[in-house]
Scaffold this motif. Structure first.
Motif, mmCIF file in Angstrom:
data_model
loop_
_atom_site.group_PDB
_atom_site.id
_atom_site.type_symbol
_atom_site.label_atom_id
_atom_site.label_comp_id
_atom_site.label_asym_id
_atom_site.label_seq_id
_atom_site.Cartn_x
_atom_site.Cartn_y
_atom_site.Cartn_z
ATOM 1 N N GLU A 284 2.587 -0.078 12.004
ATOM 2 C CA GLU A 284 2.161 -1.021 13.029
ATOM 3 C C GLU A 284 3.003 -2.272 12.873
ATOM 4 N N GLY B 230 3.152 5.832 15.078
ATOM 5 C CA GLY B 230 2.958 4.443 15.484
ATOM 6 C C GLY B 230 3.368 4.282 16.937
ATOM 7 N N TYR C 5 -5.321 5.548 17.185
ATOM 8 C CA TYR C 5 -4.073 6.286 17.381
ATOM 9 C C TYR C 5 -4.235 7.638 18.056
ATOM 10 N N ALA D 213 6.976 0.114 16.746
ATOM 11 C CA ALA D 213 6.345 0.003 15.434
ATOM 12 C C ALA D 213 7.362 0.042 14.298
#
Ligand SMILES: Nc1ncnc2c1ncn2[C@@H]1O[C@H](COP(=O)(O)OP(=O)(O)O)[C@@H](O)[C@H]1O
Ligand SMILES: [Mg+2]
Lengths: 288, 236
Positions: free
Chosen positions: B210, B36, B233, B40
């Motif tokens: 996220e 992340g 990502y 995150a």
């Protein structure tokens, strides 16, 4: 005026005074370096050490070599109560600790006044003789102070550099969160550091009381000197505290023998002020 | 039964939300990527597992034992190792002293044998054994942080951003060593990473975070093939 005997005495006095200051300063810097506590009650623990030695050695006549460590041990063990009730609340709170422990200092000093009154007591010297080495005459009791302090300092150094808990204390001083995450219990480490710091200070207090005189206000000077020594060497630095304590002990011994005590105090403080202007992190500290 | 179970984890820093209801599980010997962007909730998750971050909501259990309320020093003894973000080696200590700190809970005899074993995995550290950790390069410090965490032979290793700030070739090397150790010791790893490409290439499964929530989860190989994941990502 510089006869060999006088010079040798200045050196031995400087060494014994310096050794005492180193012991006090090491305790002070340990508490600061590991727990971020500025222990303004440090001198009061030296006073307690003085009274403990006064009773164990002066009154109850225990053998000197036993009475010195035992009285320091006694003070350190009893002080664990203060760790539990007072110090623990100030760990990692530098500014609060200054105020809180200034208060504790008053409580301990005036508690001592209530118990022991303000008059000065003497702890009898362990040795009265002189040691004759070549053409030089040295007072045995001062040499004894140097020997005891040196032994304790050596033990302390071995403990810090070799033992598992010494390693833990150094780790906690650098990064307490990560030390905990490596399996080192923070509170136990703090308690141990506190115990060692108070032990060394109380022991130094006993020796100091024996050289000078014992009263509830005796701790002021060692506290101030330890504070200066620690700033001189670098806050939290162990070699720094040792170096600072020795320098101050020698300066005081030399200057007060030849020029008087007032000038000696003046110079000690003056040097520290100058140092702080040009090298604020101290002799062996690291800049922030 | 899974080795580690994280259920509905809600980390809070006062009013600030660290994670917002994260759940996943991990088996023995498995590498899980926790991927992340910055903020995150990757570090918060790892810190909560180790007892370093407070989580008013959710539960964490390791090898069947609930971890809530344990101090980090106790959780480490359950068999979890932690290499923190930013490495945080003890810079004034030597490499071997750093390792001995990692082995604090064990005997000197165990530690000596373990250090020799870790020097086999990380020959670079063996060469630098007596050197101050602060004088090592970034990659060497990362290796030291990992080796320090491995000292007590954990069953689970928590790695927070080990690739951060390192040259790609060093990152690859660390990946190889990790795989070798995982195979040799049956080690489970949670690899928290912003470098999703690398983390997914090492991991069997991945959890994508996220804003403190699980955005996607699945086998790393599947996630690598999904176009919306690649776009979001993997910079593809
Ligand atoms: N110690 C802290 N105090 C307050 N907020 C924090 C703290 N640590 C992390 N946060 C916040 O928690 C959220 C998640 O952060 P973090 O877990 O560090 O994410 P990541 O590791 O994925 O970058 C972020 O919004 C961050 O600002
Ligand atoms: Mg992070």
């Amino acid at each position: 005026m510089f006869t060999p005997t006088l010079l040798a005495q200045v050196v031995v006095n400087g060494l014994s005074l310096g050794a005492i200051y180193v012991l006090v300063a090491l305790g002070f810097t340990l508490l600061f370096g590991i727990m971020r506590v500025v222990n303004f009650a440090h001198g009061a623990f030296a006073v307690l050490g003085g009274y403990a030695l006064y009773y164990l050695y002066g009154q109850y006549r225990l053998p000197y070599i036993l009475a010195v460590p035992l009285s320091a041990l006694l003070v350190a063990v009893i002080s664990l109560l203060l760790e539990r009730c007072v110090f623990r609340w100030f760990y990692q709170k530098m500014f609060q600790s200054m105020i809180g422990l200034l208060g504790l200092n008053m409580a301990l000093v005036f508690g001592s006044v209530i118990i022991w009154d303000t008059y000065e007591r003497a702890i009898p010297p362990a040795f009265n003789g002189m040691l004759q080495l070549g053409g030089v005459i040295l007072p045995l009791d001062r040499l004894m102070v140097v020997a005891i302090a040196a032994a304790i300092l050596a033990l302390f150094w071995l403990f810090m550099s070799r033992s598992r808990w010494g390693l833990a204390m150094r780790a906690a001083a650098q990064d307490v969160e990560i030390a905990e995450a490596q399996g080192i219990d923070t509170l136990s480490t703090y308690r141990l550091a506190f115990f060692i710091a108070i032990f060394m200070t109380a022991l130094a207090g006993g020796l100091y009381a024996q050289i000078y005189a014992l009263s509830p206000f005796m701790g002021d000077r060692p506290l101030v000197v330890a504070f200066i020594a620690v700033i001189l060497g670098g806050m939290g630095s162990i070699p720094g505290a040792a170096l600072g304590g020795l320098i101050l002990g020698f300066t005081e011994s030399f200057l007060s023998t030849f020029y008087g005590a007032t000038l000696s105090a003046f110079v000690s403080f003056g040097v520290v002020i100058l140092l702080l202007i040009f090298r604020p992190w101290g002799l062996l500290g690291t800049p922030e | 039964m899974a080795l580690l179970e994280v259920a509905d984890l809600g980390v809070r820093y006062g009013p600030i939300i660290g994670t917002d209801g994260i759940s996943f599980a991990l088996d023995d010997g498995e590498i899980l990527a926790l991927v992340g962007s910055n903020g995150a909730g990757k570090s918060s998750t790892l810190k909560a597992i180790l007892g370093m971050a407070p989580y008013p909501a959710g539960a964490i259990s390791f090898a069947g034992a609930a971890l809530r309320g344990c101090k980090p020093s106790e959780i480490v003894r359950h068999g979890i190792g932690y290499a923190p973000e930013g490495r945080r080696v003890f810079s004034a200590m030597s490499v071997s002293e750093n390792l001995r700190v990692g082995g604090f809970a064990r005997s000197a005899h165990d530690n000596a044998a373990r250090i020799r074993r870790l020097y086999d995995y990380f020959p670079r550290l063996a060469e630098r054994a007596g050197q101050r950790a602060g004088s090592l390069s970034g990659g060497e410090q990362q290796m030291l942080a990992i080796a320090r965490a491995l000292m007590p032979r954990p069953r689970l290793l928590l790695l927070d951003e080990p690739s951060l700030g390192l040259a790609p070739i060093i990152v690859e090397r660390i990946g190889e060593i990790l795989r070798e150790i995982q195979v040799a010791e049956g080690l489970a790893v949670i690899l928290a990473e912003q470098n999703a490409n690398w983390a997914l290439s090492l991991a069997g499964r991945a959890v994508i975070l996220e804003l403190g929530k699980v955005a996607a989860t699945g086998a790393a190989a599947d996630l690598l093939r999904r176009p919306e994941i690649r776009r979001a990502y993997l910079g593809a």
